[in-house]
Scaffold this motif. Structure first.
Motif, PDB file in Angstrom:
ATOM      1  N   LYS A 177       0.812  -1.222   0.000  1.00  0.00           N
ATOM      2  CA  LYS A 177       0.000   0.000   0.000  1.00  0.00           C
ATOM      3  C   LYS A 177       0.845   1.272   0.000  1.00  0.00           C
ATOM      4  O   LYS A 177       0.358   2.340  -0.389  1.00  0.00           O
ATOM      5  CB  LYS A 177      -0.912   0.020   1.237  1.00  0.00           C
ATOM      6  N   GLU A 226     -10.781   4.959   7.701  1.00  0.00           N
ATOM      7  CA  GLU A 226     -11.909   4.442   6.922  1.00  0.00           C
ATOM      8  C   GLU A 226     -12.475   3.158   7.531  1.00  0.00           C
ATOM      9  O   GLU A 226     -13.620   2.790   7.267  1.00  0.00           O
ATOM     10  CB  GLU A 226     -11.464   4.164   5.485  1.00  0.00           C
ATOM     11  N   LYS A 227     -11.667   2.491   8.354  1.00  0.00           N
ATOM     12  CA  LYS A 227     -12.073   1.219   8.969  1.00  0.00           C
ATOM     13  C   LYS A 227     -12.430   1.390  10.443  1.00  0.00           C
ATOM     14  O   LYS A 227     -12.569   0.410  11.177  1.00  0.00           O
ATOM     15  CB  LYS A 227     -10.952   0.198   8.795  1.00  0.00           C
ATOM     16  N   TYR A 264      -6.273  -8.204  12.086  1.00  0.00           N
ATOM     17  CA  TYR A 264      -5.911  -8.514  10.701  1.00  0.00           C
ATOM     18  C   TYR A 264      -7.131  -8.377   9.794  1.00  0.00           C
ATOM     19  O   TYR A 264      -7.080  -7.715   8.747  1.00  0.00           O
ATOM     20  CB  TYR A 264      -5.340  -9.927  10.596  1.00  0.00           C
ATOM     21  N   GLU A 265      -8.221  -9.003  10.187  1.00  0.00           N
ATOM     22  CA  GLU A 265      -9.420  -8.987   9.350  1.00  0.00           C
ATOM     23  C   GLU A 265      -9.984  -7.575   9.208  1.00  0.00           C
ATOM     24  O   GLU A 265     -10.441  -7.185   8.130  1.00  0.00           O
ATOM     25  CB  GLU A 265     -10.474  -9.926   9.929  1.00  0.00           C
ATOM     26  N   ARG A 266      -9.932  -6.805  10.284  1.00  0.00           N
ATOM     27  CA  ARG A 266     -10.457  -5.435  10.209  1.00  0.00           C
ATOM     28  C   ARG A 266      -9.630  -4.566   9.268  1.00  0.00           C
ATOM     29  O   ARG A 266     -10.165  -3.724   8.552  1.00  0.00           O
ATOM     30  CB  ARG A 266     -10.501  -4.818  11.611  1.00  0.00           C
ATOM     31  N   ILE A 267      -8.322  -4.766   9.258  1.00  0.00           N
ATOM     32  CA  ILE A 267      -7.458  -3.941   8.406  1.00  0.00           C
ATOM     33  C   ILE A 267      -7.486  -4.412   6.958  1.00  0.00           C
ATOM     34  O   ILE A 267      -7.669  -3.612   6.032  1.00  0.00           O
ATOM     35  CB  ILE A 267      -6.012  -3.939   8.949  1.00  0.00           C
ATOM     36  N   VAL A 268      -7.302  -5.694   6.752  1.00  0.00           N
ATOM     37  CA  VAL A 268      -7.185  -6.231   5.392  1.00  0.00           C
ATOM     38  C   VAL A 268      -8.545  -6.383   4.719  1.00  0.00           C
ATOM     39  O   VAL A 268      -8.664  -6.268   3.493  1.00  0.00           O
ATOM     40  CB  VAL A 268      -6.420  -7.570   5.415  1.00  0.00           C
ATOM     41  N   GLY A 269      -9.581  -6.640   5.521  1.00  0.00           N
ATOM     42  CA  GLY A 269     -10.917  -6.789   4.953  1.00  0.00           C
ATOM     43  C   GLY A 269     -11.301  -8.227   4.672  1.00  0.00           C
ATOM     44  O   GLY A 269     -12.359  -8.493   4.109  1.00  0.00           O
ATOM     45  N   GLU A 270     -10.454  -9.168   5.052  1.00  0.00           N
ATOM     46  CA  GLU A 270     -10.761 -10.593   4.902  1.00  0.00           C
ATOM     47  C   GLU A 270     -10.015 -11.378   5.959  1.00  0.00           C
ATOM     48  O   GLU A 270      -9.022 -10.893   6.520  1.00  0.00           O
ATOM     49  CB  GLU A 270     -10.392 -11.096   3.506  1.00  0.00           C
TER      50      GLU A 270
END
Length: 313
Positions: free
Chosen positions: A67, A186-187, A273-279
């Motif tokens: 990123k 944004e998250k 991890y899931e909250r940042i990456v989205g999966e």
């Protein structure tokens, strides 16, 4: 749940075993970084490993390196396993660039004790716990056996870096912090503070190590912070630090965690991890981490006869 506590291979010479990472020499001169499930707190590696922790750190670092490659080049060649990254061999700069945007942690403790200057940066009187600064500040430390707070002037005077290089590291650190803060906002996550490490590759400054992970950064829930800044939920390994503090005896922290604390810590790492990456993290509780790692290293051409190594490790 099995964990990866260390990695050794007769085919890959060990270069360095840090608190969390094992660095090995890859066949054609690159560096192979294995991110283990070891956990470090208060300058000590605990006896209890945290399931999935290494994969979370490795995956998040890879996510952020990708990123931010437009801001500064980094050492990543490729991710070869959930716990392993092949990187370019850079000359590390023995300085941690710590960027802070809120009064918390060790800085808060110093402030409450009357300190008003941190690594040469002066902050005003009247600040409250977890208050946001007017703008992010950089408070560098040396990378020694015990990290040392130091002013930019003394970094140059003691020969850690020259002024031009330090200025470049400062600009890049603030740009990385801005990019990370905006994406996390944004998250619903606040990037409270973090540290960056740099190296030189053919004389060019690049980003190395890790970035914006629960081990290198402090995160808060934006919703919690809006409701009450002083009690905002901390979404990193502070949960473990607080448990260790609560169970300290005779001025000694516990050397191991209970199974329940380790499991909760694992859940928290997976959640961030899931909250940042989205999966969700692409690992499972049932897989043999070491067997998967050896198979992937073999598939990447970094190991020969991985099955034979598996019998001996």
């Amino acid at each position: 749940m099995n964990t990866l506590t260390h990695f050794d291979s007769p085919q890959l010479p060990l270069l360095h075993r840090g608190k969390v990472r094992d660095s090995l020499r890859a066949p054609v001169g690159e560096r192979l970084i294995i991110v283990t499930d070891r956990l470090s707190a208060f300058d000590s590696v605990l006896e209890t490993a945290i399931p999935h922790k290494g994969a979370v750190l490795n995956g998040l670092a890879n996510f952020w390196f990708a990123k931010t490659a437009h801001i500064i080049l980094n050492h990543v060649i490729k991710l070869v396993d959930a716990n392993a990254m092949l990187v370019k061999e850079a000359e590390p700069i023995r300085v941690e660039m710590v960027v802070r945007n809120y009064l918390t942690g060790s800085m808060l403790r110093g402030y409450q004790a009357g300190q008003r200057t941190f690594s040469g940066v002066a902050v005003p009187d009247g600040l409250t716990k977890h208050q946001q600064f007017a703008e992010p500040i950089v408070t560098p430390t040396t990378k020694e056996e015990s990290d040392r707070e130091i002013t930019p002037e003394n970094l140059v005077r003691e020969g850690w870096v020259n002024q031009e290089l330090y200025d470049q590291m400062t600009v890049k650190s603030l740009a990385l912090f801005k990019a990370g803060s905006e994406l996390l906002a944004e998250k619903g996550i606040i990037l409270v503070d973090t540290k960056y490490e740099f190296g030189l590759l053919n004389g060019e400054l690049i980003l190395i190590d890790e970035m914006h992970t629960p081990d290198s950064s402090r995160f808060w829930s934006a919703e919690d912070y809006a409701q009450n800044p002083e009690t905002a939920e901390q979404m990193d390994k502070e949960y473990i630090r607080q448990w260790l503090i609560a169970h300290k005896k005779d001025d000694q922290y516990p050397r191991a965690l209970t199974p329940e604390v380790a499991q909760e810590a694992s859940r928290r790492y997976l959640d961030i991890y899931e909250r940042i990456v989205g999966e969700a993290l692409p690992t499972t509780d049932s897989e043999d981490v070491r067997a998967r790692l050896l198979a992937n290293l073999s598939a990447a051409g970094l190991l020969k006869a991985a099955n034979e190594e598996l019998k001996t490790l």
